[in-house]
Design an enzyme around this catalytic site. Structure first.
Site: not given
Ligand code: GUN
Length: 282
Positions: A51, A95, A118
């Site tokens: 990311k 995350q 998110d």
């Molecule tokens: N863990 C797995 N997928 C995601 C996501 O799209 N965002 C976040 N913050 N954590 C995750």
């Protein structure tokens, strides 16, 4: 059978986002994402690195805040509050999963809706239930974008979503419903998953169980979207038995190279949307 190429589609979207980021830069605004990574889950570390790299490529300034697994919940909450108050931060991403002992829901509540890239919080999920325009979680939004860019019709079709998580299954079902599909949501207590899937024009599997969707569960000509990310003998694979299912499909996503790259592209898009929204508010 047509392969839904998430990698190529995501690359196009990243170019579009880069133009938006540049336009904001010309207005004197550097777009910023703060990522909070708690603990040492190896998969999370890889996701966060990907990311951050993707942000850099399109000109988004990303800062990763790493904290040890033993961190106190109050410390993480205070960090999120500080980021919420920081005007150089347009989006905040916590995350998941968090280490045991930390309450994800309580911590997510410290991310204000205008920085919730998110869209896991109640505000954006509520808006989705109401069918209002809002921020949408990156993975289901990426699936919709993929369907849209390949001009796959949704209205009136029967979509089966396998999995009911807040991150994928629930928002996915709502997006398909808002696009006028007839939607069935399946989960671990569903009595006959095969029978449900066999009725589907569109299947979205988001469970995390390799080989869950076999050829005997897919109708001829169906669209199959695989959100699963599983490691089998060190190899990345989805929920769908790709080799067996692909010949029956009209469209199918590969793993890797399908939904995964779209999720990252949608994150960039969401960060950019937050920055544009914050611009008009200030
Ligand atoms: N863990 C797995 N997928 C995601 C996501 O799209 N965002 C976040 N913050 N954590 C995750």
């Amino acid at each position: 059978m047509t392969l839904l190429d998430g990698k190529q589609t995501a690359a196009k979207i990243r170019e579009e986002v880069a133009l938006r980021v540049r336009a904001l830069q010309r207005l004197g605004r550097t777009v910023g994402l703060a990522v909070v990574l708690v603990g040492d889950d190896p998969a999370s570390a890889i996701y966060v690195r990907n990311k951050a790299r993707a942000c850099e490529e399109v000109g988004i300034r990303s800062v990763v805040y790493t904290r040890p697994a033993q961190a106190m919940e109050g410390e993480i909450a205070a960090l999120l509050d500080a980021l919420a108050a920081d005007s150089s931060v347009d989006g905040i991403l916590l995350q998941l999963p968090l280490p045991a002992g930390l309450n994800a829901d309580a911590l997510l509540a410290h991310i204000p809706p205008e920085k919730d890239v998110d869209a896991f919080g109640a505000y954006h999920l509520g808006a989705l239930v109401r069918g209002e325009r809002s921020m949408v979680a990156c993975t289901p939004l990426g699936v919709m974008e993929l369907l849209h860019r390949y001009q796959i019709g949704i209205a009136g079709r029967h979509a089966v979503v396998v999995g009911r998580s807040v991150i994928v299954g629930k928002p996915m079902a709502l997006l398909l419903l808002n696009a006028d599909a007839t939607v069935t949501v399946c989960h671990s207590k569903t009595r006959d998953l095969r029978a449900e899937c066999l009725r589907a024009d569109i299947i979205v599997s988001a469970v995390g169980h390799a080989g869950l969707i076999g050829a005997d569960m897919v109708k001829e000509g169906a669209v199959v979207i695989d959100v699963g990310m599983n490691r089998v003998n060190g190899k990345l694979c989805g929920d769908v038995d790709f080799a067996a299912v692909a010949p029956k499909c009209s469209y199918i996503t590969p793993v890797p190279g399908g939904v995964g790259p779209m999720t990252v592209a949608m994150l960039l898009q969401n960060v950019c949307s937050c920055a544009e929204g914050n611009l008009t508010r200030k």
